[in-house]
Design a protein around this motif. Structure first.
Motif, short mmCIF file in Angstrom:
data_model
loop_
_atom_site.label_atom_id
_atom_site.label_comp_id
_atom_site.label_asym_id
_atom_site.label_seq_id
_atom_site.Cartn_x
_atom_site.Cartn_y
_atom_site.Cartn_z
N GLY A 153 -7.80 3.57 -6.79
CA GLY A 153 -8.17 4.49 -5.71
C GLY A 153 -6.97 5.07 -5.00
O GLY A 153 -6.90 6.28 -4.76
N LEU A 154 -6.00 4.22 -4.68
CA LEU A 154 -4.80 4.69 -3.99
C LEU A 154 -3.98 5.64 -4.86
O LEU A 154 -3.48 6.66 -4.40
CB LEU A 154 -3.95 3.50 -3.55
CG LEU A 154 -4.55 2.59 -2.47
CD1 LEU A 154 -3.68 1.36 -2.28
CD2 LEU A 154 -4.71 3.34 -1.15
N MET B 31 0.83 -1.20 0.00
CA MET B 31 0.00 0.00 0.00
C MET B 31 0.86 1.25 0.00
O MET B 31 0.59 2.22 -0.72
CB MET B 31 -0.94 0.01 1.21
CG MET B 31 -1.86 1.24 1.26
SD MET B 31 -2.96 1.22 2.70
CE MET B 31 -3.99 -0.19 2.30
N ASN C 14 -8.01 -2.25 -12.21
CA ASN C 14 -7.89 -2.67 -10.81
C ASN C 14 -8.33 -1.51 -9.92
O ASN C 14 -7.63 -0.50 -9.82
CB ASN C 14 -6.44 -3.07 -10.51
CG ASN C 14 -6.29 -3.68 -9.13
OD1 ASN C 14 -6.63 -3.06 -8.12
ND2 ASN C 14 -5.78 -4.91 -9.07
N GLN D 292 -12.33 -6.55 -7.09
CA GLN D 292 -11.42 -5.41 -7.24
C GLN D 292 -11.23 -5.01 -8.69
O GLN D 292 -10.50 -4.06 -8.98
CB GLN D 292 -10.06 -5.72 -6.60
CG GLN D 292 -9.20 -6.72 -7.36
CD GLN D 292 -9.47 -8.16 -6.96
OE1 GLN D 292 -10.59 -8.52 -6.62
NE2 GLN D 292 -8.42 -8.98 -6.97
N ASN E 35 -8.71 -1.22 -6.61
CA ASN E 35 -7.93 -0.97 -5.40
C ASN E 35 -6.71 -0.10 -5.69
O ASN E 35 -6.44 0.89 -5.00
CB ASN E 35 -7.48 -2.29 -4.77
CG ASN E 35 -8.65 -3.11 -4.23
OD1 ASN E 35 -9.73 -2.57 -3.99
ND2 ASN E 35 -8.45 -4.40 -4.04
N THR F 18 -5.62 0.41 -16.02
CA THR F 18 -5.59 1.18 -14.77
C THR F 18 -4.94 2.54 -15.00
O THR F 18 -5.37 3.55 -14.44
CB THR F 18 -4.83 0.40 -13.68
OG1 THR F 18 -5.42 -0.90 -13.52
CG2 THR F 18 -4.89 1.13 -12.35
#
Length: 262
Positions: free
Chosen positions: A220-221, A4, A215, A209, A217, A54
């Motif tokens: 968003g990050l 992360m 993707n 996801q 996840n 992505t």
């Protein structure tokens, strides 16, 4: 947790390059997501498709927000955007469809080849490192170059900035205007590309996801950290000369090429 933090760091760097070089995220996101998905063993054989999809989704918000900030600062020139943006949009739809016909490894090879040709063009052909006299974009450039930029940009998930920045530079514009224009010119590529990758990957991908090949996840990050990087670049980084800006641009392209090759 470590993954992360790595994603957030990459997103922050993406935001900085969006402001400084007009990349919108593609040249940082594609190698990063490709290696992340490949290392995880998730969705085998689809890593490059996921990375490109992505990347185009990240560019929607990054390029949109950067466009707004550049407009407020007065760095957007109408003649660098209109009508080129419409021709790029046409090519974007064709590029996304073409990607569905190519294998994952083929897209990666094309990405590497595209980067190598662009770097060589900037270094060895006159008109990039040294700014020429101002000239208008010809009809041939608009009708031929616009769709070509949109097609390649969507196919490889790079937003078109690596073609639009050298193109505008060779027509005599300062780097600050070239990179500022690259952000709105990336928006049709990002929107059309993301929608196409969602549709094309709808039945190919599994897991909550994923939205098609995107993707969620990672997306968003990257978006949250990317906006933070844009704000940081606008407020904290010093301005550089036009000539140095062009040289740093080429150096970053070389770094990205090395990353995707390794």
């Amino acid at each position: 947790m470590i993954e992360m933090l790595i994603v957030l760091g990459a997103g922050f760097l993406t935001g900085i390059t969006t402001i400084l070089f007009g990349f919108g995220g593609g040249f940082v996101v594609v190698p990063f997501v490709y290696h992340l998905i490949s290392a995880s063993g998730e969705q085998p054989g689809q890593a490059m498709h996921i990375a490109v999809a992505t990347s185009t989704a990240v560019m929607i918000l990054n390029a949109g927000y950067a466009t707004l900030t550049n407009w407020r600062s007065g760095n957007l020139l109408r003649e660098t955007i209109v009508p080129l943006i419409f021709f790029i949009g046409i090519g974007a739809a064709l590029g996304a469809f073409a990607s569905s016909l190519l294998a994952d490894g083929v897209i990666r090879v094309l990405f590497v080849a595209y980067m190598a040709v662009t770097i060589a063009d900037c270094l060895f052909r006159r008109g990039f490192l040294t700014k020429p006299a101002r000239a208008e974009l010809s009809p041939a450039t608009l009708w031929g170059g616009g769709p070509l930029i949109g097609g390649i940009a969507t196919l490889l998930g790079v937003g078109g900035s690596v073609m639009t920045v050298p193109l505008l530079r060779r027509h005599g514009y300062d780097m600050k205007y070239c990179v500022s224009a690259a952000n709105p010119l990336s928006i049709p590529v990002a929107v059309i590309g993301a929608l196409m990758y969602i549709v094309l990957g709808w039945r190919e991908m599994s897991g909550p996801q994923y939205l098609g090949y995107v993707n969620l996840n990672i997306l968003g990050l990257l978006v949250v950290a990317g906006i933070a990087g844009i704000v940081f670049a606008r407020r904290c980084l010093p301005k550089v000369s036009d000539a140095l800006h062009a040289k740093i641009y080429v150096l970053l392209l070389i770094a990205v090429l090395i990353a995707i090759c390794l």
